[in-house]
Design a protein around this motif. Sequence first.
Motif, PDB file in Angstrom:
ATOM      1  N   ASP A 172       2.104   1.802  -3.495  1.00  0.00           N
ATOM      2  CA  ASP A 172       1.031   2.353  -4.344  1.00  0.00           C
ATOM      3  C   ASP A 172       0.822   3.839  -4.068  1.00  0.00           C
ATOM      4  N   TYR A 173       0.859   4.223  -2.807  1.00  0.00           N
ATOM      5  CA  TYR A 173       0.640   5.629  -2.461  1.00  0.00           C
ATOM      6  C   TYR A 173       1.748   6.516  -3.034  1.00  0.00           C
ATOM      7  N   GLU A 190       0.832  -1.208   0.000  1.00  0.00           N
ATOM      8  CA  GLU A 190       0.000   0.000   0.000  1.00  0.00           C
ATOM      9  C   GLU A 190       0.870   1.262   0.000  1.00  0.00           C
TER      10      GLU A 190
END
Length: 545
Positions: free
Chosen positions: A433-434, A430
């Motif tokens: 992805d950020y 995550e």
Amino acid sequence: MIALAVYLAVGYWLHVRHGFILGDALSRVSAAQSVLFSRDPHLAAIGFIFTPLTAVVQIPAIALSPLWPEMTERAFSGTIMSAVFMAGAVVQIMSMGTDRGLPRWYVLTVTALFALNPMIVFYGANGMSEAPFLFFMSWAVRRLIMWMVDDDVHHLVTAGGVAMGLAYLTRYDAVACIGAAGILVGLTTYSRARPAPRMRRALLDLIMVSGPGLAAFLGWAGVSWLITGEAFGQFTSQYGNAAILEQSGHTAPGFGEGLTFSAVCVMLLAPTLIPLAMWVVVRRRRTPDWHVLLAPTAIFGAALTFQAVSYATGSTFPFLRFYIVAIPLAACLAMLAVPDGVLAPAKRRGKYAPALRPERTEPRRRLAAYVPVAAAFAVAVPVTAWGMGQPEYAPQEYALGAVLAPQPDSVTEQKAIEHRIAASFSTEREIADYLEWLNLPDGSVIVDTEYGFAILAASKRPRMFVVPSDPDFTAALNEPTAHGVKYLLAVPRAGRGTADALNLRYPTLYDTGADLATLELEIPNNGDSQPDWRLYRVHDVSPAS
């Protein structure tokens, strides 16, 4: 090919479908990714904590990651590596039987029991170093058994010149096996070679089987020292095994307690090892080739002894996987505990080969000779499956229960731990992805690979990161703004986080930003034994500000 297909399928199911990835496997994927896709691609980016072979052979698969990101993000390149090597180990176990002319049904039965052992399936699929280590050790043992029979120099060349040398580039444990092989071969040649010069012939054979392993040992240490200043980073580096043990607060067990733990692990993996060994001794004690027992005992036994003593002295972890060579040892004994057929012919039979008379059994006696041995070896499959569910001995395997038999409504503490292990590295994915969503330029984020390897492996833009293998890492860490760094990824300064390069340079970074950066995001971690992350934005101190 059947074994390869099974291991690839299991690896895909575990890694890609369920995200069940072990940290060491993903770390090797990240290291190999840095060789191709870091800001400064170079072979030394692979690192010198682990020996290199398991990461190097993944490079071709990782080159395909722009087309299929799961190669790195889900460590499927590691699955390919371990599946190929474990399938090779299956072939070596099968060949131990075909070399001796055993009945095909018996060879295939023992091979299948080995190939489908739960530990073999798991480590054939998960990208760890156990698969290549088992392949090289089984290959070496098989060829040394044949050398004991026919004194063919080709077997020594293969066992020492190829298998032993590459085994050390896979696992440090192999150094004990290399030493044991040298002693075994040297003493065997010395006892056989008559008349003199016995010592010279024994020394030549010893060098042939152990020399390449010694060259690999010295070569890898030399290259590591030239590039990093540390010959044995696994033991001296802040990222090495010794440092991890200290940082994690691991205390050494008592020597007796450590040996007891190791013995239990061996029994969980090969519960009938002692009966099989006794069976082999009784079977072969009066035959001309009784000495074939020495090869598996010396080589596999050296690996088990190395791990037992290492744990008992507090220099390694209490992991069941470290004793996995007990499984091919038991399989090898199962191949030797039955009557031989016609042995495979030697390419160049040596002058010191013992005279053998092929042994045959009457058809009415075949089942009585073979079935009990196969049944004894088969006991390992259910016992090992049960042992993998014991957290005291198998802390890395028992969480498979969260994938194999999920219980979403369970509220037990153990089930919660299993789910956290199964969710390892989801937080790091995550974060990757950020950061990609922020559309940052190259070299914008500093992160240490102590914990950050999972973020790099999950990122489709690894050039965004400044990592320790980059030649400008120290300069960028000292002056982030001057080098275009916009973000710092920080972990708590506790446990293994004390060795994190950002914490060493800025001890208060995680807590306060060290007057260098402002907290932008705090990310609690879903994974087991993984740190909570904080993303800090570096202060802009340019004249325009």
